[in-house]
Design a protein around this motif. Structure first.
Motif, mmCIF file in Angstrom:
data_model
loop_
_atom_site.group_PDB
_atom_site.id
_atom_site.type_symbol
_atom_site.label_atom_id
_atom_site.label_comp_id
_atom_site.label_asym_id
_atom_site.label_seq_id
_atom_site.Cartn_x
_atom_site.Cartn_y
_atom_site.Cartn_z
ATOM 1 N N LEU A 103 0.829 -1.212 0.000
ATOM 2 C CA LEU A 103 0.000 0.000 0.000
ATOM 3 C C LEU A 103 0.862 1.261 0.000
ATOM 4 C CD1 LEU A 103 -2.764 -1.097 2.533
ATOM 5 C CD2 LEU A 103 -2.976 -0.897 0.051
ATOM 6 N N GLY A 104 1.964 1.219 0.765
ATOM 7 C CA GLY A 104 2.875 2.364 0.828
ATOM 8 C C GLY A 104 3.483 2.696 -0.512
ATOM 9 N N ALA A 105 3.699 1.690 -1.350
ATOM 10 C CA ALA A 105 4.242 1.919 -2.690
ATOM 11 C C ALA A 105 3.298 2.773 -3.521
ATOM 12 C CB ALA A 105 4.502 0.583 -3.386
ATOM 13 N N HIS A 106 2.042 2.826 -3.103
ATOM 14 C CA HIS A 106 1.041 3.643 -3.800
ATOM 15 C C HIS A 106 0.635 4.858 -2.964
ATOM 16 C CE1 HIS A 106 0.638 0.696 -7.003
ATOM 17 N NE2 HIS A 106 0.671 -0.233 -6.061
ATOM 18 N N ARG A 107 1.497 5.179 -1.993
ATOM 19 C CA ARG A 107 1.317 6.340 -1.103
ATOM 20 C C ARG A 107 0.049 6.260 -0.253
ATOM 21 N NH1 ARG A 107 4.015 11.286 -4.367
ATOM 22 N NH2 ARG A 107 5.300 9.990 -5.682
ATOM 23 N N ILE A 108 -0.316 5.045 0.089
ATOM 24 C CA ILE A 108 -1.457 4.847 0.982
ATOM 25 C C ILE A 108 -0.893 4.542 2.356
ATOM 26 C CG2 ILE A 108 -3.477 3.419 1.476
ATOM 27 C CD1 ILE A 108 -3.594 2.827 -1.568
ATOM 28 N N THR A 109 -1.275 5.336 3.327
ATOM 29 C CA THR A 109 -0.743 5.180 4.685
ATOM 30 C C THR A 109 -1.704 4.360 5.540
ATOM 31 O OG1 THR A 109 -1.818 7.185 5.514
ATOM 32 C CG2 THR A 109 0.382 7.442 4.515
ATOM 33 N N PRO A 110 -1.207 3.785 6.649
ATOM 34 C CA PRO A 110 -2.073 2.982 7.527
ATOM 35 C C PRO A 110 -3.293 3.749 8.032
ATOM 36 C CG PRO A 110 0.201 2.593 8.071
ATOM 37 C CD PRO A 110 0.189 3.719 7.073
ATOM 38 N N THR A 111 -3.177 5.054 8.174
ATOM 39 C CA THR A 111 -4.326 5.836 8.658
ATOM 40 C C THR A 111 -5.414 5.964 7.594
ATOM 41 O OG1 THR A 111 -3.249 7.900 7.981
ATOM 42 C CG2 THR A 111 -2.918 7.166 10.264
ATOM 43 N N GLN A 112 -5.096 5.635 6.352
ATOM 44 C CA GLN A 112 -6.062 5.743 5.265
ATOM 45 C C GLN A 112 -6.804 4.448 4.983
ATOM 46 O OE1 GLN A 112 -2.910 7.186 2.578
ATOM 47 N NE2 GLN A 112 -4.371 8.776 1.980
ATOM 48 N N ILE A 113 -6.475 3.401 5.696
ATOM 49 C CA ILE A 113 -7.114 2.111 5.425
ATOM 50 C C ILE A 113 -7.919 1.643 6.632
ATOM 51 C CG2 ILE A 113 -5.359 1.385 3.770
ATOM 52 C CD1 ILE A 113 -4.165 -0.384 5.993
ATOM 53 N N GLU A 114 -8.867 0.774 6.357
ATOM 54 C CA GLU A 114 -9.623 0.161 7.440
ATOM 55 C C GLU A 114 -8.759 -0.911 8.090
ATOM 56 O OE1 GLU A 114 -13.544 -1.138 6.406
ATOM 57 O OE2 GLU A 114 -13.834 0.561 5.051
ATOM 58 N N GLU A 115 -9.216 -1.435 9.194
ATOM 59 C CA GLU A 115 -8.473 -2.469 9.908
ATOM 60 C C GLU A 115 -8.170 -3.642 8.975
ATOM 61 O OE1 GLU A 115 -9.034 -5.473 13.718
ATOM 62 O OE2 GLU A 115 -10.575 -3.999 13.282
ATOM 63 N N ILE A 116 -6.945 -4.127 9.031
ATOM 64 C CA ILE A 116 -6.559 -5.293 8.242
ATOM 65 C C ILE A 116 -7.167 -6.523 8.903
ATOM 66 C CG2 ILE A 116 -4.629 -6.736 7.478
ATOM 67 C CD1 ILE A 116 -2.931 -4.168 7.433
ATOM 68 N N VAL A 117 -7.922 -7.273 8.143
ATOM 69 C CA VAL A 117 -8.593 -8.454 8.684
ATOM 70 C C VAL A 117 -7.849 -9.697 8.209
ATOM 71 C CG1 VAL A 117 -10.744 -9.758 8.783
ATOM 72 C CG2 VAL A 117 -10.803 -7.257 8.664
ATOM 73 N N LEU A 118 -7.328 -10.439 9.158
ATOM 74 C CA LEU A 118 -6.667 -11.710 8.863
ATOM 75 C C LEU A 118 -7.497 -12.822 9.480
ATOM 76 C CD1 LEU A 118 -3.030 -10.608 9.701
ATOM 77 C CD2 LEU A 118 -3.973 -10.957 7.427
ATOM 78 N N ALA A 119 -7.304 -14.022 9.014
ATOM 79 C CA ALA A 119 -8.051 -15.161 9.543
ATOM 80 C C ALA A 119 -7.800 -15.319 11.035
ATOM 81 C CB ALA A 119 -7.642 -16.434 8.806
ATOM 82 N N ALA A 120 -8.841 -15.663 11.769
ATOM 83 C CA ALA A 120 -8.715 -15.845 13.216
ATOM 84 C C ALA A 120 -7.896 -17.087 13.547
ATOM 85 C CB ALA A 120 -10.102 -15.952 13.845
ATOM 86 N N SER A 121 -7.785 -17.984 12.603
ATOM 87 C CA SER A 121 -7.041 -19.219 12.799
ATOM 88 C C SER A 121 -6.475 -19.636 11.449
ATOM 89 C CB SER A 121 -7.981 -20.307 13.323
ATOM 90 O OG SER A 121 -7.360 -21.564 13.274
ATOM 91 N N PRO A 122 -5.343 -20.314 11.440
ATOM 92 C CA PRO A 122 -4.830 -20.770 10.144
ATOM 93 C C PRO A 122 -5.664 -21.895 9.550
ATOM 94 C CG PRO A 122 -3.489 -21.636 11.916
ATOM 95 C CD PRO A 122 -4.463 -20.672 12.542
ATOM 96 N N TRP A 123 -6.425 -22.603 10.379
ATOM 97 C CA TRP A 123 -7.187 -23.761 9.903
ATOM 98 C C TRP A 123 -8.301 -23.316 8.974
ATOM 99 C CZ3 TRP A 123 -3.468 -26.460 10.784
ATOM 100 C CH2 TRP A 123 -2.812 -26.495 12.009
ATOM 101 N N GLY A 124 -8.263 -23.878 7.770
ATOM 102 C CA GLY A 124 -9.263 -23.545 6.759
ATOM 103 C C GLY A 124 -9.055 -22.194 6.108
ATOM 104 N N SER A 125 -7.896 -21.584 6.324
ATOM 105 C CA SER A 125 -7.684 -20.218 5.834
ATOM 106 C C SER A 125 -6.982 -20.136 4.484
ATOM 107 C CB SER A 125 -6.865 -19.423 6.855
ATOM 108 O OG SER A 125 -5.559 -19.957 6.959
ATOM 109 N N ARG A 126 -6.514 -21.247 3.973
ATOM 110 C CA ARG A 126 -5.776 -21.241 2.709
ATOM 111 C C ARG A 126 -6.712 -20.872 1.573
ATOM 112 N NH1 ARG A 126 -0.598 -23.691 1.385
ATOM 113 N NH2 ARG A 126 -0.053 -22.375 -0.356
ATOM 114 N N ARG A 127 -6.355 -19.907 0.766
ATOM 115 C CA ARG A 127 -7.216 -19.456 -0.322
ATOM 116 C C ARG A 127 -6.706 -19.860 -1.692
ATOM 117 N NH1 ARG A 127 -10.442 -19.925 2.782
ATOM 118 N NH2 ARG A 127 -11.271 -18.344 4.131
#
Length: 144
Positions: A55-79
């Motif tokens: 995102l930074g490579a496109h001049r987007i800062t952390p304050t400009q994005i919503e919370e990053i959502v990652l899987a709560a568990s690795p199980w079943g998370s492979r996409r």
């Protein structure tokens, strides 16, 4: 503490993310999920830093994005999965082919979503029902 460190700490505190102990990985039968050897905190930190860097490579800062959502568990998370079909029309193996051309069935990979496991089982049944011979690398024969 950096923004990525803060996001990692918040994420770990929220999810209680456990160590991913995969039987395929820990017994060296599969190495596709190469991040499993990294502790959960470092694994998530690496993912967050990669996202923020992209995102930074496109001049987007952390304050400009919503919370990053990652899987709560690795199980079943492979996409994304890559599977090869080997074996025979009667007993197809859905998984990976090693350098020595032996196969490892990965249809029960715990990182794969349950829906994908169902699709692979349907595929296995279809191969049996239609008697489709998987490709034999050594003999260069087969349909799949």
């Amino acid at each position: 503490m950096t923004c990525a460190d803060d996001l990692t700490h918040t994420y770990l505190a929220k999810t209680g993310h456990e160590n991913a102990e995969c039987g395929y990985f820990s017994t060296h039968r599969c190495a596709s999920c190469n991040l499993l050897s990294i502790t959960p905190g470092h694994r998530i930190d690496r993912k967050i830093k990669t996202i923020l860097s992209a995102l930074g490579a496109h001049r987007i800062t952390p304050t400009q994005i919503e919370e990053i959502v990652l899987a709560a568990s690795p199980w079943g998370s492979r996409r994304k999965i890559k599977m090869a079909i080997t074996g025979s029309a009667i007993d197809p193996i859905i998984g990976i082919v090693r350098q020595d051309l032996s196969s490892e069935d990965l249809s029960e990979c715990p990182l794969m979503p349950e829906m994908m496991k169902g699709i692979l089982e349907y595929l296995r049944d279809t191969i049996r029902d239609l008697q489709l011979p998987p490709y034999d690398i050594k003999n260069k024969t087969g349909e799949l």
